[in-house]
Design an enzyme around this catalytic site. Structure first.
Site, mmCIF file in Angstrom:
data_model
loop_
_atom_site.group_PDB
_atom_site.id
_atom_site.type_symbol
_atom_site.label_atom_id
_atom_site.label_comp_id
_atom_site.label_asym_id
_atom_site.label_seq_id
_atom_site.Cartn_x
_atom_site.Cartn_y
_atom_site.Cartn_z
ATOM 1 N N THR A 46 0.849 -1.185 0.000
ATOM 2 C CA THR A 46 0.000 0.000 0.000
ATOM 3 C C THR A 46 0.886 1.236 0.000
ATOM 4 O O THR A 46 2.052 1.189 0.374
ATOM 5 C CB THR A 46 -0.947 0.025 1.210
ATOM 6 O OG1 THR A 46 -0.187 -0.060 2.405
ATOM 7 C CG2 THR A 46 -1.944 -1.124 1.141
ATOM 8 N N VAL A 48 0.666 4.193 1.742
ATOM 9 C CA VAL A 48 0.891 4.953 2.968
ATOM 10 C C VAL A 48 1.789 4.198 3.948
ATOM 11 O O VAL A 48 2.664 4.782 4.580
ATOM 12 C CB VAL A 48 -0.448 5.318 3.644
ATOM 13 C CG1 VAL A 48 -0.213 6.003 4.975
ATOM 14 C CG2 VAL A 48 -1.267 6.204 2.739
ATOM 15 N N CYS A 49 1.598 2.909 4.053
ATOM 16 C CA CYS A 49 2.305 2.119 5.059
ATOM 17 C C CYS A 49 3.832 2.224 5.006
ATOM 18 O O CYS A 49 4.463 2.228 6.055
ATOM 19 C CB CYS A 49 1.878 0.655 4.968
ATOM 20 S SG CYS A 49 0.147 0.404 5.424
ATOM 21 N N PRO A 50 4.465 2.319 3.829
ATOM 22 C CA PRO A 50 5.929 2.370 3.825
ATOM 23 C C PRO A 50 6.515 3.533 4.620
ATOM 24 O O PRO A 50 7.556 3.394 5.240
ATOM 25 C CB PRO A 50 6.288 2.493 2.341
ATOM 26 C CG PRO A 50 5.134 1.928 1.623
ATOM 27 C CD PRO A 50 3.925 2.240 2.474
ATOM 28 N N ILE A 53 6.438 2.494 8.291
ATOM 29 C CA ILE A 53 7.345 1.373 8.532
ATOM 30 C C ILE A 53 8.796 1.825 8.424
ATOM 31 O O ILE A 53 9.639 1.444 9.237
ATOM 32 C CB ILE A 53 7.028 0.210 7.579
ATOM 33 C CG1 ILE A 53 5.627 -0.336 7.907
ATOM 34 C CG2 ILE A 53 8.069 -0.882 7.674
ATOM 35 C CD1 ILE A 53 5.062 -1.260 6.845
#
Length: 132
Positions: A46, A48-50, A53
């Site tokens: 996805t 946004v998640c990077p 993270i």
């Protein structure tokens, strides 16, 4: 379903995980005596998640210096984690739980039951296994 409250024991877990190129089982008990920062994100691959993270990966050294293990969790499989992290997030070395049976997400109250994915959530667990 757990009724999560600060000061209460954190829900125990054991799940397959992808960590720094390897697949292994990870449990909360593995980190007894350490702080644990357990965070959930919705899905691999996805947009946004990077960002989130990567921020944890960049701060991982400081977490480790504070005796705190970072652990991520989503409902994706270890194979999905491996493909995404090797391709887009090779700097991430902490374990990524593969909560394919949804038990960890459900026990921490972040599972969207109808969609089978975890909402974002971050939990700090002290060295005695207590939510803080």
């Amino acid at each position: 379903m757990w009724n999560l409250k600060v000061g209460q024991p954190a829900p125990d877990f054991k799940a397959p995980a992808y960590a720094a190129g390897q697949m292994k089982d990870v449990s909360l008990k593995d980190y007894k005596g350490k702080w644990v920062c357990l965070f959930f994100y919705p899905l691999d691959f996805t947009f946004v998640c990077p960002t989130e993270i990567r921020a944890f990966a960049q701060a991982e050294k400081q977490f480790l210096e504070a005796n705190c293990q970072v652990i991520a969790c989503s409902t994706d499989s270890t194979h999905s984690h491996k493909a995404w992290f090797e391709k887009d997030l090779p700097e991430v070395k902490f374990p990524i739980l593969a909560d394919t049976n949804h038990s960890v997400s459900r026990n921490y109250g972040v599972l969207m039951e109808n969609e089978g994915i975890a909402l974002r959530g971050t939990f700090l667990i002290d060295p005695n296994g207590v939510l803080q």
